[in-house]
Design an enzyme around this catalytic site. Structure first.
Site, short mmCIF file in Angstrom:
data_model
loop_
_atom_site.label_atom_id
_atom_site.label_comp_id
_atom_site.label_asym_id
_atom_site.label_seq_id
_atom_site.Cartn_x
_atom_site.Cartn_y
_atom_site.Cartn_z
N ASP A 71 9.71 9.94 4.51
CA ASP A 71 9.21 8.57 4.62
C ASP A 71 9.88 7.70 3.57
OD1 ASP A 71 6.92 6.71 5.71
OD2 ASP A 71 6.98 6.42 3.53
N TYR A 76 12.01 0.59 -1.06
CA TYR A 76 12.04 1.67 -2.05
C TYR A 76 13.43 1.81 -2.70
CZ TYR A 76 7.75 3.13 0.44
OH TYR A 76 6.52 3.17 1.04
N LYS A 105 11.09 1.33 7.12
CA LYS A 105 10.21 0.18 7.38
C LYS A 105 10.94 -1.15 7.24
CE LYS A 105 6.71 3.08 5.21
NZ LYS A 105 7.21 3.72 3.99
N HIS A 138 6.41 -3.04 7.65
CA HIS A 138 5.84 -2.52 6.40
C HIS A 138 4.50 -3.17 6.05
CE1 HIS A 138 7.14 -0.62 2.31
NE2 HIS A 138 5.84 -0.52 2.48
#
Ligand code: NAP
Length: 365
Positions: A71, A76, A105, A138
């Site tokens: 994930d 990120y 996302k 997201h």
């Protein structure tokens, strides 16, 4: 009807004959997604707060241990590292792309129909893959994008510039096109509330298959889960261990400190059940969720914890054990991720957590 499947044969026997590896594979379970019948591994590796240079070897290690579900997210800043590790794993002959389930996302700064392709194509390039297995919006709100840095525009007082035009239906239609063209295999939402999911559901041709939300022993979201079960939407729990690293991140990066912060790993009920089964508190917290057909994506960059976090299926908790943990639920008070560290976000028309918004209004009145 959500079904958990134990699948032993979908992975090719390409990897080493290391015994623990095989037993890990044998213990892996999958959940079938609506409409595509895709198999989603019930345990995935979370990667938030994992720095690229640390994460790259960890991803390879995790794949060797038997993880097949990763994930990540644009936000990120580690999709490139994940792409590098996956490429090396495939080039080394350890497996093939179709063995893996990769989720990423659409970011808050790209949360509009006109930006979907731009971000998706960039993410596919970073991940070095022709498709993602699952793509999620997201968050339901959107920020204006600084196009040089691809980060939110923030004013002099630290307020995030809200994109007040966020239109979920238009964005979803664009995502449906990308699903049809094969860039995305499966589609879902993250941090959306029930009304927001329902609005998309009603207009969608291809329905949301997965909802990723904060979910752990202190915040069990039973009502939202019931809604998802009724709509054949698989729920993925983020922060399944209560996100022990989140508080210092919020404080250091945003100077934002949530009032109460849980330490789920030391809760007496969790520790007692862990002792009873000879398991770690983390394994109990994760097992509690997967036993309820919830997908978990614990993050770790530590080899021992990586291994332990996917070793969840060789015991079964009794209903009494489950009830002890069910009673830990604190409802809305258990929520950690309200996103208020993004200053002003609660003023966005699609800010999803009405209870939090009400509290803020009350306090300022
Ligand atoms: N959709 C969203 O908005 C959203 C928001 C948050 C998170 N997520 C996703 O969900 C994933 C999981 O959430 P999270 O990372 O916030 O929290 P989490 O998985 O509940 O907790 C991760 C933290 O726990 C530690 N940890 C991991 N395994 C452990 C164990 N067995 N015993 C003790 N400590 C352990 C990790 O440190 P070490 O690395 O040192 O082991 C890390 O600090 C994220 O990584 C991300 O992929 C999504």
């Amino acid at each position: 009807m959500l079904k958990i499947l134990q699948v032993r044969s979908i992975f090719r026997a390409t990897v080493s004959c290391n015994h623990s590896y095989h037993s890990t594979i044998r213990n892996m379970k999958f959940i079938k997604l609506s409409q595509t019948d895709a198999l989603m591994p019930t345990v995935g590796l979370g990667t938030w707060q994992a720095e690229p240079d640390v994460l790259q070897p960890v991803i390879y290690e995790a794949l060797e241990l038997g993880y097949r579900h990763i994930d990540t997210a644009f936000n990120y800043n580690n999709e490139e590292a994940i792409g590098n590790a996956v490429k090396k794993w495939i080039d080394d002959g350890k497996g093939v792309r179709s063995d893996l389930f990769i989720t990423t996302k659409l970011p808050h700064v790209g949360n509009r129909a006109s930006d979907v392709e731009k971000f998706l194509n960039l993410q596919l390039k970073r991940l070095q893959t022709a498709y993602v297995d699952l793509y999620l919006i997201h968050v339901p709100f959107g920020f204006n994008c600084d196009h040089t840095t691809l980060t939110p525009k923030v004013d002099a007082d630290g307020n995030y510039e809200l994109d007040m035009e966020t239109d979920h239906i238009a964005t979803w239609k664009k995502l449906e096109d990308c699903q049809k063209s094969g860039l995305i295999r499966n589609l879902g939402l993250s941090n959306f509330n029930e009304a927001q999911i329902q609005a998309i559901w009603e207009s969608a041709t291809f329905k949301p298959q997965v909802l990723q939300v904060e979910l752990h022993a202190y915040f069990q979201q039973q009502e939202l889960r019931n809604y998802c079960t009724e709509h054949d939407i698989v729920v993925t729990a983020y922060a399944p261990l209560g996100s022990p690293g989140a508080k210092s991140h919020f404080v250091n990066k945003y100077k934002y400190s949530p009032g109460v912060f849980p330490d789920l790993l030391t809760v007496p009920e969790v520790v007692t059940i862990a002792k009873k089964f000879g398991k770690t508190p983390a394994q109990i917290l994760l097992h509690f969720l997967v036993q309820q057909k919830i997908v978990v994506i614990p993050k770790s960059t530590n080899k021992e914890r990586l291994q332990a976090n996917m070793d969840l299926y060789d015991f079964e908790m009794t209903q009494d054990d489950m009830n002890l943990l069910i009673r830990l639920d604190k409802g809305e008070k258990g929520r950690i991720f309200n996103f208020l560290f993004w200053k002003g976000v609660e003023n966005h028309p699609e800010y999803p957590f009405k209870e939090v918004k009400k509290d803020i209004c009350t306090e300022s009145n």
